[in-house]
Design an enzyme around this catalytic site. Sequence first.
Site, PDB file in Angstrom:
ATOM      1  N   LEU A   1      34.866 -38.197  -7.221  1.00  0.00           N
ATOM      2  CA  LEU A   1      36.290 -38.018  -7.551  1.00  0.00           C
ATOM      3  C   LEU A   1      36.442 -37.283  -8.876  1.00  0.00           C
ATOM      4  CD1 LEU A   1      39.364 -38.544  -7.414  1.00  0.00           C
ATOM      5  CD2 LEU A   1      38.910 -40.799  -8.426  1.00  0.00           C
ATOM      6  N   ASP A   2      36.072 -37.962  -9.945  1.00  0.00           N
ATOM      7  CA  ASP A   2      36.169 -37.408 -11.297  1.00  0.00           C
ATOM      8  C   ASP A   2      34.941 -37.867 -12.054  1.00  0.00           C
ATOM      9  OD1 ASP A   2      36.788 -36.654 -13.863  1.00  0.00           O
ATOM     10  OD2 ASP A   2      38.604 -37.848 -14.045  1.00  0.00           O
ATOM     11  N   PRO A   3      33.847 -37.082 -11.981  1.00  0.00           N
ATOM     12  CA  PRO A   3      33.811 -35.675 -11.562  1.00  0.00           C
ATOM     13  C   PRO A   3      33.624 -35.505 -10.055  1.00  0.00           C
ATOM     14  CG  PRO A   3      31.657 -36.314 -12.362  1.00  0.00           C
ATOM     15  CD  PRO A   3      32.545 -37.518 -12.547  1.00  0.00           C
TER      16      PRO A   3
ATOM     17  N   ARG B   1      41.436 -32.729 -20.822  1.00  0.00           N
ATOM     18  CA  ARG B   1      41.243 -33.632 -19.688  1.00  0.00           C
ATOM     19  C   ARG B   1      41.587 -35.039 -20.161  1.00  0.00           C
ATOM     20  NH1 ARG B   1      37.917 -32.660 -15.342  1.00  0.00           N
ATOM     21  NH2 ARG B   1      36.837 -34.633 -15.700  1.00  0.00           N
TER      22      ARG B   1
END
Length: 459
Positions: free
Chosen positions: A127-129, A258
């Site tokens: 997902l993130d990352p 971010r």
Amino acid sequence: MKNILLIGAGRSASTLIKYLLDNSGKENWKITVGDISLELAKQKIKNHQNAQAIAFDVNDEQQRVKEIAKVDLVISMLPATMHLDVAKECLKQKKHLVTASYVSKQMHELDGEAKKAGVIFLNEIGLDPGIDHLSAMKIIDEVKAKGGKMITFRSYCGGLVAPESNDNPWGYKFTWNPRSVVMAGQSGDSAGATAQYLENGKIKYVPYTRLFSNVETIKVSWGSGSSPLTTRFEAYANRDSLSYVDMYGLQDVKNMLRGTLRMPGFCKAWNAFIQLGLTDDNCKVSDSENTTYAGLIESFLPEGPGNVKKKLAKFLREKDNSPVMKKLDWLGIMKNQKIGLKDSSPAEILLDLLLKKWSLKEKDKDMVVMQHEFEYMAEGKSKKAEVKRITSSLVVIGDDQVNTAMSKTVGLPLGISTKLILNGKINLRGVWVPTVKEIYNPVLAELENFGIHFIEKHD
């Protein structure tokens, strides 16, 4: 037949395992799910004819060598610090490796050897990352292809609780690694860390002590139909935004940030823990087992008149009944109740308390929110450069306790990329992250089949 070894069957692996099992017949796959808990691995495969569960200890070198030798590709869902031994064995045996973790320096150093071995080590594909890379690079490449010059990139993501399950004053429940939530914003050794980002072409630094008081408000519109919902979130800066300048090919960008999303009011209340010192994992609380929560809080406060609540409110410069104090009171952090944990750090005590208060209930659903904001210069109708804006938003609601939004958004990109590698649709070799079309186009396309798609707004 292709053989896959999946190491780690925890919560985030549920949707990934289901995807692999669902595709195993058509793709002619044999899947081995290994976990330190054999029972958990068995539970996840549900007696599927194309899968087997094994008790797997990644620290057992003989077992590691034996099991990797049987397969064509390894998916590691282990903690990031445990990938390296798996990666080195994959190199020796020339096997592909897929993970959702950030590329460490040690992993990056294996790039040349992986190329020589003719294998891909694909990382940061969760997902993130993961989805953040896929979705951001798609738009960045499209803008560049039209001659646009990117000047701003901001990206935000949060693992949250769905609105219908949001029943506490913090607006938060654990949907992923609880310890990571408590230690957010700190470096690996638990010491304070400094967030870095770009603003108007200048590097900005925010130390850990100010991280949760340096927040902005982000509006995310979501839902279908003519009247989409708009929800406000708080965002605090991630530790390192600057490394994405080169990763995304944005060397001329003026703004790069971010951040992590939380519900309004969360960050100010969480900052109280930081100011007190309750996120410190480096020291042990004396006789923590018999210390009360109220006693613990008082030990962090200056001496003065009044009970612990009044002292804490004064220390935080809050009124007794302020929203921050109500959140802290709801957690029970000022109760005259024994902590009951031996030899524990303040962070461990806080985590134990939060696990009792922030865990998802049986019928609760989680929610993943991601939003990218782009600004770029483009030639307008008058041949003069104009500033254009794109907002790209994703909201995913979990189905239940197993098929969570977090499990879907982490697991599906891993499963899809595994299929693409085994089918020869991804032919890259070496250590990679998913920032190239060969990866992001097909993965994003299949994610849409699962309802994971971004809504773009162009201004």
